[in-house]
Design a protein around this motif. Structure first.
Motif, PDB file in Angstrom:
ATOM      1  N   MET A 104      15.082 -30.733 -11.129  1.00 22.72           N
ATOM      2  CA  MET A 104      14.383 -31.345 -10.639  1.00 22.72           C
ATOM      3  C   MET A 104      12.824 -32.099  -9.793  1.00 22.72           C
ATOM      4  N   ILE A 105      11.674 -32.209  -9.838  1.00 19.85           N
ATOM      5  CA  ILE A 105      10.826 -32.048  -8.293  1.00 19.85           C
ATOM      6  C   ILE A 105      10.450 -33.372  -7.447  1.00 19.85           C
ATOM      7  N   PHE A 106      10.556 -33.748  -6.886  1.00 20.13           N
ATOM      8  CA  PHE A 106      10.366 -35.135  -6.363  1.00 20.13           C
ATOM      9  C   PHE A 106       9.568 -35.096  -4.588  1.00 20.13           C
ATOM     10  N   PRO A 107       8.214 -35.321  -5.598  1.00 19.60           N
ATOM     11  CA  PRO A 107       7.037 -35.313  -4.509  1.00 19.60           C
ATOM     12  C   PRO A 107       7.026 -36.612  -3.461  1.00 19.60           C
ATOM     13  N   LYS A 108       7.972 -36.388  -2.435  1.00 19.06           N
ATOM     14  CA  LYS A 108       7.648 -37.974  -1.619  1.00 19.06           C
ATOM     15  C   LYS A 108       6.564 -38.155  -0.719  1.00 19.06           C
ATOM     16  N   PHE A 109       5.407 -38.759  -1.692  1.00 24.62           N
ATOM     17  CA  PHE A 109       4.662 -39.417  -1.339  1.00 24.62           C
ATOM     18  C   PHE A 109       4.395 -40.883   0.697  1.00 24.62           C
ATOM     19  N   LYS A 110       4.484 -40.956   0.898  1.00 23.42           N
ATOM     20  CA  LYS A 110       4.214 -42.369   1.776  1.00 23.42           C
ATOM     21  C   LYS A 110       3.814 -43.367   0.929  1.00 23.42           C
ATOM     22  N   ASN A 111       4.169 -44.452   1.125  1.00 22.44           N
ATOM     23  CA  ASN A 111       4.278 -45.302   1.245  1.00 22.44           C
ATOM     24  C   ASN A 111       2.346 -46.521   0.131  1.00 22.44           C
ATOM     25  N   ASP A 112       1.875 -45.596   1.841  1.00 22.11           N
ATOM     26  CA  ASP A 112       0.313 -46.295   1.792  1.00 22.11           C
ATOM     27  C   ASP A 112      -0.561 -45.241   0.952  1.00 22.11           C
ATOM     28  N   CYS A 113       0.268 -44.266   0.541  1.00 22.81           N
ATOM     29  CA  CYS A 113      -0.918 -42.885  -0.347  1.00 22.81           C
ATOM     30  C   CYS A 113      -1.298 -43.863  -1.220  1.00 22.81           C
ATOM     31  N   THR A 114      -3.002 -43.816  -1.323  1.00 27.08           N
ATOM     32  CA  THR A 114      -3.543 -44.631  -2.730  1.00 27.08           C
ATOM     33  C   THR A 114      -3.118 -43.704  -3.708  1.00 27.08           C
ATOM     34  N   LEU A 115      -3.018 -44.343  -4.597  1.00 23.12           N
ATOM     35  CA  LEU A 115      -3.456 -43.607  -6.570  1.00 23.12           C
ATOM     36  C   LEU A 115      -4.061 -42.728  -6.393  1.00 23.12           C
ATOM     37  N   ARG A 116      -4.727 -42.988  -5.831  1.00 29.42           N
ATOM     38  CA  ARG A 116      -6.222 -42.040  -5.890  1.00 29.42           C
ATOM     39  C   ARG A 116      -5.883 -40.469  -5.067  1.00 29.42           C
ATOM     40  N   GLN A 117      -5.647 -41.221  -3.452  1.00 27.67           N
ATOM     41  CA  GLN A 117      -5.035 -39.718  -2.560  1.00 27.67           C
ATOM     42  C   GLN A 117      -3.700 -38.775  -3.383  1.00 27.67           C
ATOM     43  N   ARG A 118      -3.101 -39.520  -3.876  1.00 25.49           N
ATOM     44  CA  ARG A 118      -1.890 -38.793  -4.555  1.00 25.49           C
ATOM     45  C   ARG A 118      -2.407 -37.770  -5.478  1.00 25.49           C
ATOM     46  N   LYS A 119      -3.443 -38.172  -5.919  1.00 25.09           N
ATOM     47  CA  LYS A 119      -3.769 -37.397  -7.748  1.00 25.09           C
ATOM     48  C   LYS A 119      -4.514 -36.261  -7.196  1.00 25.09           C
ATOM     49  N   LYS A 120      -5.560 -36.419  -5.388  1.00 16.36           N
ATOM     50  CA  LYS A 120      -6.193 -34.865  -5.368  1.00 16.36           C
ATOM     51  C   LYS A 120      -5.466 -33.685  -5.058  1.00 16.36           C
ATOM     52  N   LEU A 121      -3.709 -34.729  -4.252  1.00 15.41           N
ATOM     53  CA  LEU A 121      -3.041 -33.421  -3.742  1.00 15.41           C
ATOM     54  C   LEU A 121      -2.224 -33.634  -4.964  1.00 15.41           C
ATOM     55  N   PHE A 122      -2.248 -33.498  -6.256  1.00 15.92           N
ATOM     56  CA  PHE A 122      -1.559 -32.865  -7.110  1.00 15.92           C
ATOM     57  C   PHE A 122      -1.924 -30.772  -7.421  1.00 15.92           C
ATOM     58  N   PRO A 123      -3.484 -30.416  -7.231  1.00 13.84           N
ATOM     59  CA  PRO A 123      -3.212 -29.325  -7.894  1.00 13.84           C
ATOM     60  C   PRO A 123      -2.818 -28.501  -6.351  1.00 13.84           C
ATOM     61  N   ILE A 124      -2.416 -29.146  -4.929  1.00  9.78           N
ATOM     62  CA  ILE A 124      -2.378 -28.805  -4.280  1.00  9.78           C
ATOM     63  C   ILE A 124      -0.328 -28.786  -3.748  1.00  9.78           C
ATOM     64  N   ILE A 125       0.327 -29.383  -4.377  1.00  8.98           N
ATOM     65  CA  ILE A 125       1.615 -29.499  -4.508  1.00  8.98           C
ATOM     66  C   ILE A 125       1.690 -27.860  -6.032  1.00  8.98           C
ATOM     67  N   ILE A 126       1.477 -28.619  -6.956  1.00  3.68           N
ATOM     68  CA  ILE A 126       1.267 -27.520  -8.030  1.00  3.68           C
ATOM     69  C   ILE A 126       1.392 -26.067  -7.758  1.00  3.68           C
ATOM     70  N   ASP A 127      -0.085 -25.751  -6.764  1.00  5.77           N
ATOM     71  CA  ASP A 127       0.047 -24.500  -6.056  1.00  5.77           C
ATOM     72  C   ASP A 127       0.692 -24.178  -5.177  1.00  5.77           C
ATOM     73  N   HIS A 128       1.429 -25.256  -4.011  1.00  5.95           N
ATOM     74  CA  HIS A 128       2.311 -24.309  -3.337  1.00  5.95           C
ATOM     75  C   HIS A 128       4.080 -24.198  -4.000  1.00  5.95           C
ATOM     76  N   LEU A 129       4.595 -24.980  -4.552  1.00  2.96           N
ATOM     77  CA  LEU A 129       5.166 -24.651  -5.936  1.00  2.96           C
ATOM     78  C   LEU A 129       5.207 -23.119  -6.546  1.00  2.96           C
ATOM     79  N   LEU A 130       3.601 -22.960  -6.719  1.00  4.03           N
ATOM     80  CA  LEU A 130       4.268 -21.594  -7.345  1.00  4.03           C
ATOM     81  C   LEU A 130       4.362 -20.409  -6.408  1.00  4.03           C
ATOM     82  N   THR A 131       4.209 -20.789  -4.844  1.00  2.41           N
ATOM     83  CA  THR A 131       4.491 -19.840  -3.600  1.00  2.41           C
ATOM     84  C   THR A 131       5.630 -19.883  -3.916  1.00  2.41           C
TER      85      THR A 131
END
Length: 258
Positions: free
Chosen positions: A114-141
């Motif tokens: 189970m993978i739980f990314p914990k975003f800051k509350n004031d992080c917008t959905l658009r900003q979160r979506k920009k982080l998705f590739p970074i999250i996936i690439d980090h998890l792969l390491t």
């Protein structure tokens, strides 16, 4: 004393708001009365004014009951949870569109996680979506059986993403989910506590009806334990004979005690 036009307008608006609130509480209670096991007579439901509890009603057989109502979630928490639910949906969609080779490696590495990314509350959905590739690439390491917190306090992204939590479980697929935590439970407990601290005037047994109007709801196992613990430990010292938690959207009783 004559009222000025602005004063008259404020009185009218205030009166309209009170009327809407009264109608709202009647509507919520009628929905609750339809599914609870108290056999409440629908035409006996009456809205009362403080210091009496919000609602007075009669059960079949003639017994009178009083109910105080409280909404257990505010707009801020509702918006926060809605954003989390939208984030989860978008992250799952992003995973489905990964290049085939990367997707195969990712699913093999996290087949029981189970993978739980914990975003800051004031992080917008658009900003979160920009982080998705970074999250996936980090998890792969990470190591194949990594478990715990990672990506903590990353200078470049720490103001948007606090950490990523990975939890290994007994199943053969990975899950993106909301961060575990008790924010909803804390909010519900706080709302109930605010009513436990008050005094009411009634000749009848008083119940507390805490209602939730949120779709989708947070997973019950995230918040229910803190609510149970508080109610069971505090109800003896207040006026309420029983506490109910009612999910208005799904027409379900999520909790009742005793």
């Amino acid at each position: 004393m004559l009222r000025t036009a602005p004063q008259i307008f404020r009185v009218m608006v205030g009166s309209q708001m009170v009327d809407r609130h009264k109608k709202r509480e009647i509507s919520v209670f009628q929905a609750f009365a339809q599914i609870c096991d108290l056999s409440i007579e629908r035409d006996s439901i009456v809205k009362m004014d403080p210091p009496k509890p919000d609602i007075q009603c009669k059960m079949k057989g003639g017994k009178q009951l009083a109910f105080e109502l409280v909404e257990v979630i505010g707009p801020g928490v509702a918006n926060s949870y809605k954003k989390q639910a939208e984030t989860k949906k978008e992250l799952i969609e992003f995973h489905t569109k990964l290049p085939h080779d990367k997707k195969i490696i990712f699913e093999a590495k996290f087949s029981n996680a189970m993978i739980f990314p914990k975003f800051k509350n004031d992080c917008t959905l658009r900003q979160r979506k920009k982080l998705f590739p970074i999250i996936i690439d980090h998890l792969l390491t990470l190591d194949d059986q990594f478990e715990g917190d990672t990506f903590k306090n990353t200078p470049k992204y720490g103001n948007k993403l606090s950490l990523i939590n990975v939890k290994r479980c007994q199943f053969d697929r990975f899950i993106f989910d909301l961060p575990p935590g008790g924010s909803f439970g804390d909010t519900a407990t706080s709302a109930i506590d605010s009513k436990f601290q008050k005094s009411y005037e009634s000749d009848h047994s008083i119940h507390l009806l805490a209602y939730i109007e949120l779709n989708p709801m947070p997973p019950k196992d995230i918040w229910i334990s803190s609510v149970k613990e508080y109610v069971k430990g505090s109800i003896i010292g207040c006026q309420f004979q029983k506490v109910w938690i009612f999910d208005l959207i799904n027409s379900t009783i999520e909790f009742e005690y005793p």
